[in-house]
Design a protein around this motif. Sequence first.
Motif, short mmCIF file in Angstrom:
data_model
loop_
_atom_site.label_atom_id
_atom_site.label_comp_id
_atom_site.label_asym_id
_atom_site.label_seq_id
_atom_site.Cartn_x
_atom_site.Cartn_y
_atom_site.Cartn_z
N VAL A 75 8.33 5.39 -10.74
CA VAL A 75 8.43 4.00 -10.07
C VAL A 75 7.33 4.23 -8.47
N LYS A 76 6.60 3.12 -8.23
CA LYS A 76 6.73 2.90 -6.50
C LYS A 76 8.09 2.87 -6.16
N VAL A 77 8.38 3.23 -4.79
CA VAL A 77 9.55 3.05 -4.21
C VAL A 77 8.77 2.71 -2.33
N MET A 78 9.24 1.27 -2.15
CA MET A 78 9.97 0.91 -1.03
C MET A 78 8.89 1.60 -0.14
N SER A 79 10.05 2.42 0.19
CA SER A 79 10.30 3.38 1.92
C SER A 79 8.93 3.81 1.43
N THR A 80 8.00 4.22 1.03
CA THR A 80 6.47 5.07 0.70
C THR A 80 5.50 4.12 0.37
N THR A 81 5.58 2.77 0.22
CA THR A 81 4.56 2.08 -0.54
C THR A 81 4.16 1.20 0.89
N LYS A 82 2.77 1.18 1.30
CA LYS A 82 2.33 -0.12 2.36
C LYS A 82 2.21 -1.20 2.02
N ILE A 83 2.80 -1.83 2.77
CA ILE A 83 2.56 -3.25 2.26
C ILE A 83 0.69 -3.81 1.19
N ASN A 84 0.38 -3.72 2.74
CA ASN A 84 -1.51 -4.16 2.27
C ASN A 84 -2.45 -3.30 0.96
N ASP A 85 -1.09 -1.30 0.49
CA ASP A 85 -1.90 -1.66 -0.86
C ASP A 85 -1.22 -2.18 -1.66
N LEU A 86 -0.04 -3.44 -1.82
CA LEU A 86 0.10 -4.25 -3.03
C LEU A 86 -0.21 -5.56 -2.68
N VAL A 87 -0.51 -6.15 -1.04
CA VAL A 87 -0.74 -7.81 -0.67
C VAL A 87 -1.74 -7.50 -0.25
N HIS A 88 -2.98 -8.35 -1.19
CA HIS A 88 -4.72 -8.23 0.19
C HIS A 88 -4.29 -10.14 -0.57
N GLU A 89 -6.27 -10.22 0.10
CA GLU A 89 -7.11 -11.55 -1.05
C GLU A 89 -7.01 -12.38 -2.09
N ALA A 90 -6.64 -10.48 -2.69
CA ALA A 90 -6.79 -10.99 -4.10
C ALA A 90 -5.42 -11.08 -5.04
N SER A 91 -4.66 -10.23 -4.01
CA SER A 91 -3.42 -10.30 -4.87
C SER A 91 -2.60 -11.05 -3.49
N THR A 92 -2.09 -11.71 -3.71
CA THR A 92 -1.18 -12.19 -3.13
C THR A 92 -0.22 -13.32 -3.26
N ARG A 93 0.88 -12.59 -4.58
CA ARG A 93 2.26 -12.97 -4.84
C ARG A 93 2.98 -11.56 -4.75
N LEU A 94 4.39 -11.70 -4.33
CA LEU A 94 5.53 -11.01 -4.63
C LEU A 94 6.45 -11.75 -5.39
N ILE A 95 7.13 -11.23 -6.26
CA ILE A 95 9.22 -11.92 -6.71
C ILE A 95 9.61 -10.35 -6.05
N TYR A 96 10.73 -11.25 -5.12
CA TYR A 96 11.49 -10.12 -4.75
C TYR A 96 13.08 -10.08 -5.33
#
Length: 171
Positions: A75-96
Amino acid sequence: MIYRFRVILDNDTEEDIFRDLEIRESDTMEDLHNIITQSFGFDGMEMASFYVSDEEWNQGEEIAMFDVSEGANKVKVMSTTKINDLVHEASTRLIYVYDFLNMWTFFVELAEIVEEAESTDYPNLMFVQGQVPDEAPIKNFESEDLEDYNEFEDGLDVDDYSDLDFDENWN
């Protein structure tokens, strides 16, 4: 660039409870986790995960605090995953989800992308609305309507053995 997020507590009260945050697009998901927990008054010591979401807030891929997966299913880990790798204009939503025992659940949405301001320290808490309740809101987990479901109505005739050949089905 600076990402502005609105982080909304999923609750059933009349009062909206949310925080507006700013963070650099190159920061990690762990940095986003830290500013969310601090802005809502949590100590940040509980397990948490982000989940990529679509427009209907359906839960997708997990970004965990630690990789506790086994085998090839990393799985992806928070400490090594950049925000802009997941969130950008085409993908704007996360559940926390914070604290899996209490299930504090938040909807995280990218509101806008702006230029970095010279006099601002990031991450930055921009706006606070509402007080966090003492206990996590109770979650109602719903499934499909199963009133008409009958586990024995699968279209098979249990008395018809003609399709069962001993040699074909021998283990």
